[in-house]
Every structure is written in C-alpha cells, then in structure tokens.
Write a protein that holds these residues in place. Structure first.
Motif, PDB file in Angstrom:
ATOM      1  N   PHE A 189      -4.617   7.072 -46.087  1.00 44.73           N
ATOM      2  CA  PHE A 189      -5.345   5.876 -46.003  1.00 44.73           C
ATOM      3  C   PHE A 189      -5.308   4.767 -47.171  1.00 44.73           C
ATOM      4  O   PHE A 189      -5.036   5.364 -48.226  1.00 44.73           O
ATOM      5  CB  PHE A 189      -6.977   6.188 -45.787  1.00 44.73           C
ATOM      6  CG  PHE A 189      -7.480   7.028 -44.719  1.00 44.73           C
ATOM      7  CD1 PHE A 189      -7.567   6.411 -43.472  1.00 44.73           C
ATOM      8  CD2 PHE A 189      -7.475   8.382 -45.008  1.00 44.73           C
ATOM      9  CE1 PHE A 189      -7.803   6.997 -42.658  1.00 44.73           C
ATOM     10  CE2 PHE A 189      -7.714   8.947 -43.720  1.00 44.73           C
ATOM     11  CZ  PHE A 189      -8.298   8.628 -42.484  1.00 44.73           C
ATOM     12  N   TRP A 191     -11.867   8.634 -42.751  1.00 41.77           N
ATOM     13  CA  TRP A 191     -12.455   8.300 -41.212  1.00 41.77           C
ATOM     14  C   TRP A 191     -13.822   7.707 -41.458  1.00 41.77           C
ATOM     15  O   TRP A 191     -14.670   8.474 -42.100  1.00 41.77           O
ATOM     16  CB  TRP A 191     -12.538   9.484 -40.403  1.00 41.77           C
ATOM     17  CG  TRP A 191     -10.936  10.004 -40.120  1.00 41.77           C
ATOM     18  CD1 TRP A 191     -10.447  10.882 -40.507  1.00 41.77           C
ATOM     19  CD2 TRP A 191     -10.053   9.173 -39.267  1.00 41.77           C
ATOM     20  NE1 TRP A 191      -8.935  11.018 -40.005  1.00 41.77           N
ATOM     21  CE2 TRP A 191      -8.913  10.082 -39.331  1.00 41.77           C
ATOM     22  CE3 TRP A 191     -10.145   7.894 -38.411  1.00 41.77           C
ATOM     23  CZ2 TRP A 191      -7.745   9.507 -38.645  1.00 41.77           C
ATOM     24  CZ3 TRP A 191      -8.885   7.482 -37.992  1.00 41.77           C
ATOM     25  CH2 TRP A 191      -7.473   8.232 -38.042  1.00 41.77           C
ATOM     26  N   GLU A 222     -16.722  12.011 -42.893  1.00 45.59           N
ATOM     27  CA  GLU A 222     -15.660  12.846 -43.423  1.00 45.59           C
ATOM     28  C   GLU A 222     -15.941  13.982 -43.736  1.00 45.59           C
ATOM     29  O   GLU A 222     -17.065  14.449 -44.065  1.00 45.59           O
ATOM     30  CB  GLU A 222     -15.173  12.227 -44.863  1.00 45.59           C
ATOM     31  CG  GLU A 222     -13.782  11.364 -44.507  1.00 45.59           C
ATOM     32  CD  GLU A 222     -12.505  11.902 -44.365  1.00 45.59           C
ATOM     33  OE1 GLU A 222     -12.617  13.290 -43.973  1.00 45.59           O
ATOM     34  OE2 GLU A 222     -11.657  11.412 -44.018  1.00 45.59           O
ATOM     35  N   GLY A 246     -10.931   3.704 -39.045  1.00 48.74           N
ATOM     36  CA  GLY A 246     -10.473   4.053 -40.359  1.00 48.74           C
ATOM     37  C   GLY A 246      -9.561   2.714 -40.976  1.00 48.74           C
ATOM     38  O   GLY A 246      -9.205   1.900 -40.074  1.00 48.74           O
TER      39      GLY A 246
END
Length: 833
Positions: free
Chosen positions: A431, A437, A441, A577
C-alpha cells in the motif's frame, strides 16, 4: 412535506422501496465500462526493496520516537521525548495551513476525538526510521519480531544523540484531484534530523556506525528476510502529508516560524541530545505490555507507525554531557535560549517541490466535482471557509469478524466484504500509505499496516469543519437539521470494483438519480450546501456553513455514471484501500476479475438493491449516519422521521427523541418504542420528582435553600453548645453529654391541689395585701424564706383564690420539677429550716 423539497417532487418519506433497476441486466465488468472506469489493470508502481525474493513490502522498522503528550492532543499519546516540544512546530490553528490528508499532523501529540478538523483520532506517531525491517511475514520474505528481538540482544547499543537540522516542505504526494493545474500544490512537511557521531575513548570508529554494522550482522545471523533494507535510512521525521497552504507566502511564513523554533533547539543542543523521558510507559500498549521506566537513548521496534511493540535500552549509561542535554528542557529555565535566538542562521530551502514560484489559493475556482476527493490529499476549500473538515453524512457498512479488531461494530449483515480483499498478498505488493485494508486490518498483518478497525462506509455529503468561528457548522446544528429531514429507506446496490486515478481500490455503487438516496442528497444540498452560482441553501433553523464540499444547487442527476452528467458531487463509492500497488498488471486484472465475480453475486441477490442493517442496528434497514471522520460514527437517523440515536465509540445509546407521529396502541406498539415518552416508561429513565422540583428552583432558589439549611444547622449547634456548657457534669465530654441528654426521660405528673375559697378569706387576703388589714401574718423573721426567695430557689408559693365556700380541685403542671400542692410548698418554705 419534506424539508426543503420542491413541491413538484414526491415526499421523501413516501419513497418507493428499491432502486437501481435500470442496469440490472449488466454485469459488473460491463457496468464498469459504462461508468468510464478501468476494471482490468493496475498501474501503481511497487516500492519494494528491489530484492526479487521479497514478495511483500512492509512498513515495520527500528527507530527513535519523538512522541509527546500534549493538552491539545490525544490523551493516550506516549511521552517519549522531553527534549523537543514538537507541538511548537505544527500549525494546529490553521494560521498557514489550508488542509492536509485525513491523518493530519503526525507529530505534536496526535488528535483528540471531536476535533474540529475531523482528523483521525490517532496517538502521536512521530519518529525517525533507522532501519526498515519491512514485512513481518517470514513466508513472504519478511523478518519476524522474535528474530528482531533476538538480534538486538546481541548488539551493543550506545545512547544515540539526535541533532535537529531543519524543517522543509516539498516532495510527497502533490495534488491529484481532478488533475486540475489551477489547484493549490500539495506536498509533505518533514523535519530533517541527524545522528551525532560520538566516539568512545581511543576509538577511531563512531558509535552509530559501529552499531549499524553490528545490527546488520546480527540480523543476518538470525536469518533476517530479504524484505529488510540493505542500508540505514536517511533520518527524518514525517510531520504531515498532502499539505496545502493558503498561498506561497503562507508557506514561507510557516517555514520561517517553524525553523526559528528549530534554531532554538540547535542553540540548546549544539552537540545533539539523547531522546527520552523521565516517565513510564507500556510496550505494547493495552495488550499485555508491562509498564516500565522510559529513560533516555532508547530505540523502539515499530510494528506500524502507531504501534510500538518493543523498547531497546542503551547498553551504557549517559555521560555527564549527555545527561545534561537530555534533561535540559525539563529541569532548566530555557527562556534565555528563546530570547537570544531571533533569526534562522541555516539554509532550509531547496526542497525540490517544483513550486518555487508565487501562487495563491483561489477559492472561487472551487467546483462541485471536488466533492469526489482523494482522502490522502488536502482539500481545496470554497470561499469564506477557514478550516478543512472530514465530517460527513453517509451509510455505515462496517461489521465485526474474527479477523478484525474486536472494537468494530456491526452495522449491516447484507455484505461480507472479506471476499474483496487480498489478505494473503496473492495479487497486491503493498500500500502507498500506512493504512492497509480499510475494511479492517489483522492484528499482526505482515505488511505492518496500521491496525485499524473496520471503517466501511459510503460517504454521501461532506459537511466540512464543525468550527463555527472558521466558517463551519456545529455538530449540534447538523443533528438538528438531520432530525427534521424526511427521507425514505436508503437502498444501495453494488456495481463493480475498480482502481481510480489515484490508485485507490474502490467499490462503486449504482448511482440512481431517482432513488431515496439521491433524493436525500438533493435535500441536503438544498439545506446546507454552500451558496454557489446564485443558488443559496435554506433550512428551518437558519444555520449554514461555508465549508461543505457540495453546492446548494447541486443535484444527484449531475453525478457520476451513465445516468449522471459528471459535473456534480454525488457518486456513492466505498474505498477498500489507498494507493494499492499490485505485483503486476496481470495480478491486478486477476484481482479485479475475482472481486467483480463477487459483486455479480450481490447484484443477483439484490436486483433492486437492499436497505442494510442488523437485528440490533437499524432493524428496518436504510438508516443514515453522521460521521465525525471515517473512524467514528456519531449519530444515526432512521428513515421516515423514525427517530435518531447516538452511536459512538463502541457504545450505543437508545433513541430518546423523535418527531415521528405516534402509532395507534400507545407505548405497547413496537413502532413507538423509540419515542421519548415510551423509552422512559419502558426503561424507568424518567426524571425523579425531587430532581424536577430541585431544578425548578433555579440557581438563586437553590442557593437560598442551602443557605437556610446552613443557618439552621449552625443555630442548632450553637444552642447545643450553650446548653452543654451549663448542664454537663465535671469532666464530661460534649459527646457524652449529648447522649446522656438524648436518653434522659422527662416525666410529667399531674397534681391536684385543694382550694378552700370563700368571701371572707378573699376579703381578708385582699385587705392584708393592699393595706395591711386583717389577714394572715407574714412569716416570722428568720423562720423561712419569703415567697420571693422561695421563687428564686425554684419553689412556687401557693396562690389563694376566693370561692363560694366549697372546695374544688384544679390540676397544675410544673415543668422540670415534681408536682406538689401549693399550700404544702409554702409550709415547707416557711419551716424548712
């Protein structure tokens, strides 16, 4: 009718159920192309270590913490840095800064909940990395925390001294909103620091370099994975990201002000200083961490930037110079350093942001499409708005599961978004932010992403800051307006999963301009949208805002998708995300295909959409939420004016107010349970009569009652003390007298006296008293006391009364003495001696 609705529109409360039937025959992939999105490729580059054996990037690291606990920050922030008052170099009051990303300032104490800016309520996470460990998943090429701790046990760690260099801007994100060149440029704000070279007696190699050599050797000895960096990082403190200033002048003024503070620090610590605190802390916090003394010169293992897992203490004590500098700010008056530092004598320019020219934010370049905002960047604010804000109305979609933090609440049971995320990193590489996410998480996720709870939601209307003084609208006014806004049950229908131009993976929901959700959006724009293009808002309370990111004249029909015109701010989406980096374009296509297969299942399951909820939360479905930020849902509103309630911080309060009409059946009817009267009746939460009476007195009346009670108490005590002084026995205490006097029995006895009364006796008596005529002679001198003396001794002389020659009896009470006949009393007084 609906508040603010046009007469030509149907009532929002009578909105038909369902939505989104126009495109029911389309698959997710086909609908994606219809919306003009790309659902087959991902083009975000990966920033891995360059080692082909590393299959997962990570954010874990070893470094120095500059965390402080301040009055304006998060109360749970660590106090790990007594040397640098980091709050002095941030602009919490928005004197220079216009906006930042949703995290706001990463230094200076963090953010409280209910902050006007609506920033994420994180603790202070300021730090500088010394070694990036990367992924913690050994199977993906990472290094475990046990390996890190084992390696650190074999390393000689000196107390490292840190020297503050300068504060700079530039680099970082830059604005991507609509790719509009007229927008204000955004960048990062960073504090550059350096590790001071110190030498042990007779050594030719500085201690920090020796420590790094030992650390890399120890990590290799314990089998550290290839995802770990091969060299130390450039020390710096990331202070804020996606920062937008009001103008280039404001940016220069902020840079000078902050660097003047840094110049003071340089004067205080010319040789640097070990970082630490004379306090206590627990690592990790809240999950079995043991409270321990902090001390000075520590290094820490950060699982993620907001989670310190372990503390590593120096192998030797501080020298006299190191101890002096480490405790200087807390034990010495440093005002002379501030008074003598009046200029910045070092170069803090040359950040390389490419925006060295003059520029200024033009609020009149704002347009309604800016509501489709990149949350990793700052906002471009509309006219007369002095502060950004992340508060919004939306649909809560988070839920609790075993893979997420247990503080997550369940707001819907219709969608399980786990099928849309790649927990095992089969397709994604990393990321681009510290967030993983957003649907929650895992604790211990290998990438070292911030362990957030599930924050799934669909933002509908961004209201901006709740700071009225800077152009916003208060939280209480937002709640008042929403309580009187009539809207139908909110139905939603998933459309497709895609990756937008900023690299964020999102779930698009169908935009139906004739749905209850669209009608609600229109209504909110009419009531609290900003004045724009000769359109002004109107609501029954007369309260408005200059900081909403939606125009009063905007409508759902101007939104995204084939049924919209693409010029407005209505486009229901949920972000999965931020800045997701796939391993390759093929991996991205495979992920999109799998995710959209899942969406196709939902589309078949809910062909006309679905009103989300649970048996405990919004059981009838279709509720609207007011979010302080994406982390905190604060208030919930039921459709059809069905009431509202507070839902905050993991606890739910039952609704106690509703303007809804009463159903037949009174409080026994379940539809009326949410009404204030019925709620109080069922739960016994009605106010006590005594409390009502007390409140009715007002402040003056309550003070008067308390004053009278105080005076009565003091008077009673005074009377008791006076009585006790006269009657208590010798050597007897006041307490003893009190109980004796309390238990003393007082007897009352009625006595009868005989009286012989006649005319003759009466006449003699009268003549004897007045003129010395016939009558009873006075008692001989020396035989007894006179009647007056008898009275003084507590004896009562007899009183003679005339009669008609007959005897009669009359009771007489005498207090405090035994009752005796008056005649006998007089005889005793005369012959007692």
């Amino acid at each position: 009718g609906a508040t603010g609705a046009d007469s030509s529109h149907r009532r929002l409360g009578s909105q038909l159920t369902g939505c989104c039937s126009t495109w029911s025959s389309y698959s997710a992939q086909n609908l994606c192309a219809t919306y003009g999105q790309d659902c087959e490729s991902g083009e975000q580059p990966s920033h891995d270590s360059g080692d082909g054996e590393c299959a997962q990037d990570g954010l874990s690291f070893i470094g120095v913490s500059f965390s402080v606990n301040t009055a304006n920050g998060n109360p749970y922030s660590y106090q790990l840095c007594d040397q640098f008052p980091m709050e002095n170099i941030i602009d919490r009051d928005y004197n220079y800064i216009m906006s930042m990303d949703e995290d706001g300032w990463l230094v200076g104490g963090g953010y409280k909940q209910f902050d006007y800016s609506g920033k994420m309520p994180y603790i202070d996470s300021s730090h500088t990395e010394l070694l990036r460990i990367g992924s913690m998943d050994v199977s993906m090429g990472g290094t475990s925390i046990e390996q890190v701790e084992e390696a650190m046990e074999d390393v000689y760690l000196p107390p490292l001294s840190i020297f503050p260099e300068y504060l700079k801007g530039g680099g970082g994100h830059h604005s991507g909103d609509n790719n509009n060149d007229d927008q204000v440029p955004s960048s990062d704000v960073t504090l550059a620091v350096s590790v001071v070279e110190t030498y042990a007696d007779g050594a030719n190699y500085d201690e920090y370099s020796a420590f790094l050599d030992d650390l890399f050797g120890a990590m290799e000895a314990v089998g550290g994975g290839p995802c770990m960096d091969d060299e130390d990082t450039n020390p710096h403190v990331s202070m804020a990201r996606g920062v937008k200033f009001h103008s280039s002048y404001h940016m220069s003024e902020y840079a000078y002000s902050a660097n003047l503070e840094v110049a003071v620090w340089q004067a205080m610590y010319p040789k640097g200083t070990p970082i630490g605190s004379d306090g206590y802390a627990s690592f990790p916090p809240g999950r079995g961490g043991q409270r321990q003394y902090v001390g000075y010169g520590n290094l820490y293992f950060f699982f993620d930037r907001a989670n310190i897992t372990s503390a590593f203490y120096p192998s030797r004590g501080l020298t006299d110079d190191e101890e002096y500098y480490a405790t200087l700010y807390t034990t010495t008056d440093v005002s002379d350093f501030y008074a003598s530092t009046t200029d910045v004598d070092f170069d803090y320019q040359g950040s390389g942001d490419g925006n060295d020219g003059e520029w200024e934010h033009n609020p009149y370049a704002w347009d309604a499409s800016m509501a489709m905002h990149d949350m990793t960047d700052g906002w471009d604010l509309p006219p007369n708005c002095g502060q950004e804000g992340e508060t919004f109305f939306g649909i809560p979609l988070s839920r609790k599961s075993g893979s997420k933090l247990q503080s997550t609440n369940t707001f819907q049971e219709q969608f399980d978004f786990e099928g849309l995320v790649d927990r095992n990193y089969t397709y994604i590489q990393s990321f681009g932010t510290n967030h993983g996410w957003l649907i929650g998480e895992n604790i211990g996720n290998g990438a070292g992403s911030i362990v957030d709870r599930d924050t799934s939601h669909i933002p509908i209307f961004y209201t901006g800051t709740t700071n009225v003084d800077l152009g916003g609208i208060s939280l209480s006014d937002l709640i008042r307006i929403a309580k009187k806004t009539e809207f139908g049950t909110l139905y939603i229908k998933p459309a497709f999963v895609f990756q937008d131009d900023n690299g964020h993976v999102k779930l698009q929901f169908e935009m139906d301009p004739n749905s209850a959700l669209a009608y609600l959006y229109d209504n909110l724009c009419k009531q609290i949208g900003i004045s724009w293009n000769y359109e002004t808002p109107s609501n029954s309370y007369g309260v408005y805002t200059n900081c909403a990111m939606h125009a009063a004249g905007d409508r759902a029909k101007y939104g995204c998708g084939p049924d919209g015109e693409g010029s407005g701010g209505f486009c229901p989406q949920m972000t999965l995300g931020y800045s997701v980096r796939f391993q390759s374009e093929d991996h991205a296509a495979a992920y999109m295909d799998q995710a959209n297969n899942y969406v196709d299942y939902w589309r078949s399951l809910y062909p006309s959409g679905v009103a989300v909820g649970t048996s405990k939360f919004c059981p009838d479905g279709g509720c609207l939420g007011l979010f302080l930020n994406r982390y905190d849902l604060y208030n919930v509103f039921k459709p059809d004016l069905g009431g509202s309630w507070v839902e905050y911080n993991g606890a739910s309060l039952a609704p106690t107010f509703s303007p809804a009409p009463t159903w037949p059946g009174g409080c026994h009817e379940p539809h009326n349970y949410h009404l204030d009267k019925c709620f109080r009746k069922r739960t016994g939460h009605g106010p006590k009569l005594s409390a009502v009476a007390w409140d009715s007195l007002g402040a003056i009346g309550q003070f008067s009652v308390l004053l009278v009670c105080f005076m009565a108490i003091t008077l009673s005590v005074s009377i008791f003390l006076a009585r006790a002084r006269k009657r208590k026995r010798k050597g007897e205490s006041y307490i003893g007298f009190f109980f004796r006097d309390l238990n003393r029995k007082k007897k009352k006895k009625k006595l009868r006296r005989k009286k012989r009364m006649g005319v003759k006796e009466l006449e003699e008596d009268m003549l004897g008293r007045e003129g010395g005529g016939p009558g009873p002679a006075p008692p001989p001198e020396g035989l007894g006391p006179s009647p007056e003396a008898a009275i003084a001794r507590g004896l009562r002389p007899a009183l003679r009364r005339g009669g008609m020659g007959k005897e009669h009896e009359e009771p007489i009470e005498v207090q405090g003495q035994e009752r005796i006949e008056d005649k006998e009393l007089l005889q005793e007084a005369q012959g007692g001696r």
